[in-house]
Structures are given as structure tokens and as C-alpha cells.
Design an enzyme around this catalytic site. Structure first.
Site, PDB file in Angstrom:
ATOM      1  N   GLU A   1      -4.211  -3.800  10.196  1.00  0.00           N
ATOM      2  CA  GLU A   1      -3.716  -3.153  11.398  1.00  0.00           C
ATOM      3  C   GLU A   1      -4.851  -3.227  12.421  1.00  0.00           C
ATOM      4  O   GLU A   1      -5.973  -2.805  12.134  1.00  0.00           O
ATOM      5  CB  GLU A   1      -3.369  -1.686  11.112  1.00  0.00           C
ATOM      6  CG  GLU A   1      -2.811  -1.015  12.341  1.00  0.00           C
ATOM      7  CD  GLU A   1      -2.411   0.444  12.124  1.00  0.00           C
ATOM      8  OE1 GLU A   1      -2.489   0.944  10.995  1.00  0.00           O
ATOM      9  OE2 GLU A   1      -2.040   1.072  13.132  1.00  0.00           O
TER      10      GLU A   1
ATOM     11  N   ARG B   1      -8.559   0.020  -4.392  1.00  0.00           N
ATOM     12  CA  ARG B   1      -9.352  -0.311  -3.223  1.00  0.00           C
ATOM     13  C   ARG B   1     -10.825  -0.206  -3.563  1.00  0.00           C
ATOM     14  O   ARG B   1     -11.224   0.479  -4.503  1.00  0.00           O
ATOM     15  CB  ARG B   1      -8.994   0.573  -2.038  1.00  0.00           C
ATOM     16  CG  ARG B   1      -9.336   2.051  -2.187  1.00  0.00           C
ATOM     17  CD  ARG B   1      -9.186   2.789  -0.862  1.00  0.00           C
ATOM     18  NE  ARG B   1      -7.912   2.547  -0.207  1.00  0.00           N
ATOM     19  CZ  ARG B   1      -7.798   2.083   1.047  1.00  0.00           C
ATOM     20  NH1 ARG B   1      -8.856   1.828   1.769  1.00  0.00           N
ATOM     21  NH2 ARG B   1      -6.617   1.923   1.576  1.00  0.00           N
TER      22      ARG B   1
ATOM     23  N   LYS C   1     -11.064   4.138   8.306  1.00  0.00           N
ATOM     24  CA  LYS C   1     -11.184   3.670   9.695  1.00  0.00           C
ATOM     25  C   LYS C   1     -11.286   4.844  10.670  1.00  0.00           C
ATOM     26  O   LYS C   1     -11.945   4.736  11.691  1.00  0.00           O
ATOM     27  CB  LYS C   1     -10.007   2.776  10.061  1.00  0.00           C
ATOM     28  CG  LYS C   1     -10.187   1.353   9.540  1.00  0.00           C
ATOM     29  CD  LYS C   1      -9.295   0.379  10.263  1.00  0.00           C
ATOM     30  CE  LYS C   1      -8.060   0.134   9.454  1.00  0.00           C
ATOM     31  NZ  LYS C   1      -7.238  -0.975   9.974  1.00  0.00           N
TER      32      LYS C   1
HETATM   33  P1  ATP Z   1      -5.505   2.576   7.509  1.00  0.00           P
HETATM   34  O1  ATP Z   1      -5.987   3.901   7.044  1.00  0.00           O
HETATM   35  O2  ATP Z   1      -5.624   2.390   8.974  1.00  0.00           O
HETATM   36  O3  ATP Z   1      -4.181   2.142   6.926  1.00  0.00           O
HETATM   37  P2  ATP Z   1      -6.556   0.455   5.911  1.00  0.00           P
HETATM   38  O4  ATP Z   1      -7.928   0.455   5.369  1.00  0.00           O
HETATM   39  O5  ATP Z   1      -5.399   0.484   4.983  1.00  0.00           O
HETATM   40  O6  ATP Z   1      -6.574   1.637   6.926  1.00  0.00           O
HETATM   41  P3  ATP Z   1      -5.438  -1.928   7.047  1.00  0.00           P
HETATM   42  O7  ATP Z   1      -5.790  -2.596   8.313  1.00  0.00           O
HETATM   43  O8  ATP Z   1      -4.062  -1.462   6.859  1.00  0.00           O
HETATM   44  O9  ATP Z   1      -6.439  -0.748   6.892  1.00  0.00           O
HETATM   45  O10 ATP Z   1      -5.870  -2.834   5.831  1.00  0.00           O
HETATM   46  C1  ATP Z   1      -5.589  -4.197   5.750  1.00  0.00           C
HETATM   47  C2  ATP Z   1      -5.604  -4.667   4.325  1.00  0.00           C
HETATM   48  O11 ATP Z   1      -6.873  -4.415   3.738  1.00  0.00           O
HETATM   49  C3  ATP Z   1      -4.595  -3.923   3.490  1.00  0.00           C
HETATM   50  O12 ATP Z   1      -3.911  -4.875   2.704  1.00  0.00           O
HETATM   51  C4  ATP Z   1      -5.396  -3.000   2.646  1.00  0.00           C
HETATM   52  O13 ATP Z   1      -4.790  -2.814   1.413  1.00  0.00           O
HETATM   53  C5  ATP Z   1      -6.717  -3.732   2.517  1.00  0.00           C
HETATM   54  N1  ATP Z   1      -7.805  -2.784   2.361  1.00  0.00           N
HETATM   55  C6  ATP Z   1      -8.155  -1.793   3.197  1.00  0.00           C
HETATM   56  N2  ATP Z   1      -9.175  -1.075   2.717  1.00  0.00           N
HETATM   57  C7  ATP Z   1      -9.517  -1.637   1.539  1.00  0.00           C
HETATM   58  C8  ATP Z   1     -10.507  -1.362   0.546  1.00  0.00           C
HETATM   59  N3  ATP Z   1     -11.351  -0.357   0.670  1.00  0.00           N
HETATM   60  N4  ATP Z   1     -10.551  -2.159  -0.541  1.00  0.00           N
HETATM   61  C9  ATP Z   1      -9.689  -3.171  -0.677  1.00  0.00           C
HETATM   62  N5  ATP Z   1      -8.758  -3.494   0.213  1.00  0.00           N
HETATM   63  C10 ATP Z   1      -8.640  -2.742   1.310  1.00  0.00           C
END
Ligand code: ATP
Ligand code: MG
Length: 568
Positions: A43, A270, A280
């Protein structure tokens, strides 16, 4: 024979991670015409961090391993938080990591019309309705995992009325928060996600791509699975918190499409890193409230921060590989990431000499008009890297900590009467300590042995220590930015007094000081990486220029934190 080959198969299976096992099973079953197609779906509401890097390496790694493809898709369903600046930064970071989405740069916003049409399909089938409850009422009536929800009074609205109201929502006739579109599923489902989730809400904000075309926006949950479907994604890999959303995503596709092909969602744990926050929302707060200097601050766990700090894509990929894929949440030691960059920089970084805390050394028997150029090895790990010249003259700087006037036992560096080797130069012996009226050392006087040129013993006599130095007259004064962990607590979110994570910020995460570097570094460019011998790895900062060289400390040569923790 039979048994052997069976064992072999078992062994191979074991060495695959669980996602690879699923994919191989799907391929064996001939699913999706043997295609493997993944996506990385950020996002654009912030910069990417090391957790995203993990996800990129996973998605791209799987695509490569199985001759498949990886899409880059921006999940841009919320105009309130998303910006083009983030889109650009994300693309730069994914590219830098080495993941190639080729020409498949997609946006959930490209699918707004299709998603809208699908919402209409749900309404027509009696699976969606326009609801006028406000957010608190919806939350209240949703129930709890152990208490069923209560139906909205609008749940049984006639299809025609729903269609008409939804069209008017799109036309902008209603204010924000007055109407939403909800799925009509099951208010008593044990899975809270299935209790008539919201599909569309009214947001009267300009979208970074669609401008003012829309004033209703699909929820992430209504967009995500269908976007995967539209793009032909075979394996939708996401983090564990989406496991409970999976039945909902499947429900949407079941109601909306008839093809045998459906994306298969697989959840993994994650990445959580010690001494690091990755939410974020928190990273944005650190930026907005100036706890750090922007998203690319070298203390940030962002990919752009790590890059500026001196991390390489190879080190980050190595880290992702070593972390592996888990099904349960865990905490990875930041030391592992530091280990990976040390490994990589040890192979790649040019060596150079720099003095952080200078002590003046006068070589009393050296000609004060003379400069000699001595040969220094660029990288002992890489013969191809060659050599460069270091100027030597009568007045030098060494580190203050490499001299002690009254040394304890086992101190082998410079002290009165003791002899050491100056790296690549000569043996020197300290004869005199010159002090001011406050008994502070001003300089030390040494003699050198001309027969020890290059640092070689002239007669087999040994010195127990080799120290680094720079020639005072030739050295360049530079700025060293000594970065350290941004947080003092292993899990920054946990605070003893219940205050928030910011209470755990490390007040010494950045120390700026002058240092003296050998003139060879004069033309170092932004991003160039060096090992300052015996000190740390450093990387030239983008703010560096001809007037002022700036070096960011990437990582110390050894894990100083491990040492501290062990001594405690
Ligand atoms: P938000 O809280 O804004 O949803 P988010 O960390 O999920 O934050 P996204 O931009 O939706 O952010 O994440 C993009 C991709 O990265 C998603 O597929 C998510 O699963 C993956 N991702 C985010 N954080 C992690 C992490 N700490 N470890 C592994 N993958 C991650
Ligand atoms: Mg997310």
C-alpha cells in the site's frame, strides 16, 4: 533401490520450505496450467522496510525458482493516506533489491470500475446492501468472537433500492460516513470477518491516480483477492493476520466468478526484528515528529534508510534467505542482519585508514620536508582490487586509544619505550610524552626505524601490535556519522511504565564527529563503501560534497552489542 529413491524424495521435500512444498504439489497436480505467478502488493502509504524486503525476496524468489512471474501491485484503495511520493520510492526500492516485475506494474485503482461492477453483482444476487449505521453502531452490533452479532435494520432492503442508493453513493449525493455498502453474509459466523463486512465507503478525497473520478472506495478486503484474480495470481502470499480473511476472499470469488482458476492464499509469519519497530504508523510518526531525519534516515529500518546506511541488496537478500519462512510469529535478532552486511562488505569494501580521535605523533628522526608514498592493499579478500598509495610524513595522527602513558599488563599498543608497527609504514617507538600545564597529553614523540619500511621487520624482531594512522599534513578532515540502534529495548513496543515505544528511543543513535581520513578518499562518491581499518564499515552519504566528505557508519567490525551483553 526403491527405498533409497523414496528417501531422496523425502529429503528434497524436507529441504523445501512449506510454501515451496505447496507450490510443488500444485504443479504436480497440474493446477493453473503449471503457472506460478506471485505479486508484491504494497500500500503506497509509506516507505518500504526490511519486513517488506523479506516479502519481496520471497515472492520474487518463488517466481524465479518456478520459472514464473512476479507482479508489483499498489494496493491503493485509500486516498486519505496514499501518495505518489511513496509509489516512486517503492519502485526504486524493489528495483534496487533486484526484484524484476518487468512491465507488470499494476494498481488496485485500475480495477475500480470492475470492482464496482462486482459490487453490483453482489447486490443483485442479494449478497450486499446499503447500510446507514455509523461506525460505532456497526462495531457495537458486530458482537464479539463469543457473542453473535446483531443484524443491521437495513439488512433486508430491497435489491432495487440498494442498487439505486449505491448508484447515488457513487454519484456523490451523500456525505462521508452516512452510507456504506456491506456484504450480506452471516452475522453469527464464528469468524468476525464474515459478519457483514464493509465493501465500500464514501471518501471525498482526491486519489493520487484517479483524481476526483470516484468518491466511493472499495475496502482493502473487497479489492485484494479480486485484484489477485484479475492478474492471474496463482499463489497469494501474505502475512499471518490475513489467515482469518481467507474465507472472506474465497467467498467473494465464489459469488463473483465461475472459472476453475482461483488464487491460492498462503500465510507466513511476518518478520519481526529486535530493536526495531516496523509498523508503518510508527515509522510515519518518527518521520513526522522529527525523531529521525526523514524516511531515508540511516537509522530507519526502511530499505532506503538501509541503503543510505551502506547496506547492499546482496546482504539483504542473504538475510531474507537466512531468516527463512515460518508459520508462527517470532523475533529475529538484529545481529543477524548486521552479520549479513559484514559478510558482504568484508568481500567488497575497500580498506582505508581514518583516525576518529586524533593524537599527534611527531617522528623526531624523520626529515620534515619529506613525504613518502607507501603501498596499501585495497582489499585483502580480493587481490583484483589492487593497491593505493598512502602518504607518510613527520607528523601523524593515531587514535588516542592506541596510546597509553602507563599501560596495564597486556597492553601491546603504543606506550613509552614500546615499539609498534604503523600499518604499511614503519616500526615506531615512543620516547617522550609532551603535556600541557593541566597534565593533558599534547603530543608524543617517537623515532622510526628506516629499515622497517612497509612495516616489515628488519631483523626478525617482533612487535605485538599494528596500528593505523594518517599523515597530518595530507589527511582530509571529514564528518563521521556514527549510527547505532534506534531503540534500546529488544522489543521497543514493550515499555515498563506503560508509555509508548518512543520511550525506548536510543538518545545516542547518532553521534556526529570530525575524523581524519587518508587523501585517497578525496574523490569518494555517494554510496562508496569502505572499511576504515580497525574501526568500522562506512559509506559515503549523499549529502557529501567536495567541501565536506560525510561518512555514515554502516556497522562496526564486530558485534559490539553481543560483547556488551555477554559481559553483563
Ligand atoms: P499496513 O499496516 O499499512 O497494512 P503492511 O506492513 O501490511 O502495513 P503493506 O504495504 O500492506 O504494509 O505490505 C505489503 C506486503 O508486505 C504485504 O504482502 C505484507 O504482507 C508484506 N509485509 C509487510 N510487513 C511485513 C513483515 N514485517 N514481514 C513480512 N512481510 C511483510
Ligand atoms: Mg497491509
Amino acid at each position: 533401490m526403491e527405498e533409497n529413491s523414496l528417501n531422496e524424495k523425502e529429503d528434497i521435500k524436507k529441504s523445501l520450505n512449506f510454501i515451496e512444498q505447496i507450490i510443488e504439489e500444485d504443479l504436480q497436480n497440474g493446477k493453473n496450467e503449471n503457472r506460478v505467478h506471485t505479486r508484491f502488493p504494497p500500500e503506497p502509504n509509506g516507505y518500504l522496510h526490511i519486513g517488506h524486503a523479506k516479502s519481496i525476496c520471497l515472492n520474487y524468489g518463488l517466481a524465479k525458482r518456478y520459472n514464473g512471474k512476479m507482479n508489483l501491485r499498489f494496493d491503493d484503495t485509500n486516498p486519505a493516506k496514499e501518495e505518489t511520493e511513496y509509489v516512486e520510492a517503492i519502485k526504486e526500492d524493489v528495483k534496487w533489491l533486484g526484484a524484476d516485475w518487468e512491465d507488470r506494474e499494476f494498481y488496485a485503482s485500475d480495477y475500480f470500475e470492475q470492482l464496482y461492477q462486482w459490487a453490483i453483482v453482489l447486490i443483485k444476487k442479494g449478497f450486499a446492501y446499503v447500510c446507514e449505521l455509523n461506525a460505532e453502531q456497526i462495531a457495537e452490533m458486530k458482537g464479539t468472537p463469543t457473542r453473535p452479532g446483531t443484524a443491521s435494520p437495513y439488512r433486508e432492503r430491497a435489491t432495487e433500492e440498494n442498487l439505486m442508493l449505491f448508484a447515488r453513493m457513487r454519484a456523490g449525493e451523500f456525505e462521508e460516513n452516512t452510507k456504506i455498502l456491506r456484504a450480506k453474509i452471516d452475522m453469527e459466523s464464528p469468524n468476525m470477518q464474515m459478519r457483514d463486512p464493509i465493501l465500500y465507503r464514501i471518501i471525498k478525497k482526491e486519489h493520487h491516480r484517479t483524481g476526483n473520478k470516484w468518491c466511493i472506495y472499495p475496502m482493502y478486503d473487497f479489492a485484494h483477492g479480486q485484484s489477485d484474480y484479475i492478474e492471474g495470481i496463482t499463489h497469494s502470499i501474505c502475512t499471518l493476520e490475513f489467515e482469518v480473511h481467507r474465507p472472506l476472499y474465497n467467498w467473494f470469488l465464489e459469488k463473483l466468478v465461475k472459472t476453475p482458476y482461483k488464487p491460492r492464499q498462503i500465510e507466513f509469519a511476518r518478520l519481526n526484528l529486535s530493536y526495531t519497530v516496523m509498523s508503518k504508523r510508527k515509522l510515519l510518526e518518527l518521520v513526522q515528529k522529527n525523531y529521525v531525519n526523514g524516511w531515508t534516515d540511516p537509522r530507519m529500518p526502511t530499505i532506503s534508510g538501509l541503503r543510505r546506511r551502506g547496506y547492499t541488496p546482496e546482504a539483504i537478500r542473504m538475510f531474507a534467505e537466512k531468516v527463512g519462512i515460518a508459520k508462527r510469529d517470532n523475533l529475529i535478532d538484529l545481529g543477524l542482519l548486521e552479520f549479513c552486511i559484514r559478510e558482504d562488505l568484508n568481500k567488497k569494501a575497500q580498506r582505508a585508514m581514518a583516525v576518529m580521535n586524533p593524537l599527534k605523533v611527531v617522528i623526531t628522526n624523520y626529515d620534515d620536508t619529506l613525504t613518502e608514498y607507501l603501498e596499501a592493499i585495497n582489499n585483502p579478500e580480493d587481490v583484483e582490487a589492487g593497491t593505493h598509495d598512502v602518504p607518510f610524513s613527520k607528523i601523524l595522527y593515531i587514535e588516542q586509544e592506541d596510546f597509553m602513558e602507563t599501560p596495564p599488563k597486556k597492553y601491546f599498543r603504543l606506550s613509552p619505550g614500546n615499539e609498534v608497527r604503523l600499518r604499511y609504514a614503519y616500526f615506531i617507538k615512543c620516547n617522550e610524552v609532551v603535556k600541557d600545564e593541566n597534565n593533558q597529553i599534547l603530543e608524543i614523540h617517537c623515532t622510526y626505524d628506516p629499515a622497517s619500511k612497509g612495516g616489515k621487520s628488519p631483523d626478525g624482531r617482533k612487535v605485538k601490535s599494528t596500528i593505523h594512522w594518517v599523515s597530518q599534513q595530507h589527511a582530509i578532515k571529514a564528518e563521521a556519522r556514527l549510527y547505532d540502534r534506534l531503540f534500546l529495548a529488544e522489543v521497543p513496543d514493550k515499555t515498563e511504565d506503560g508509555t509508548d515505544y518512543k520511550a525506548n528511543l536510543n538518545p545516542d543513535s547518532l553521534i556526529i564527529k570530525d575524523c581524519y581520513v587518508e587523501p585517497y578518499l578525496r574523490n569518494a562518491k555517494s554510496g562508496d563503501k569502505f572499511q576504515f581499518e580497525r574501526i568500522a564499515y562506512f559509506c559515503v552519504d549523499p549529502e557529501s560534497n567536495e567541501d565536506k566528505l560525510i561518512f555514515n557508519r554502516t556497522v562496526t567490525l564486530k558485534d559490539t552489542w553481543a560483547k556488551i551483553n555477554n559481559n553483563e
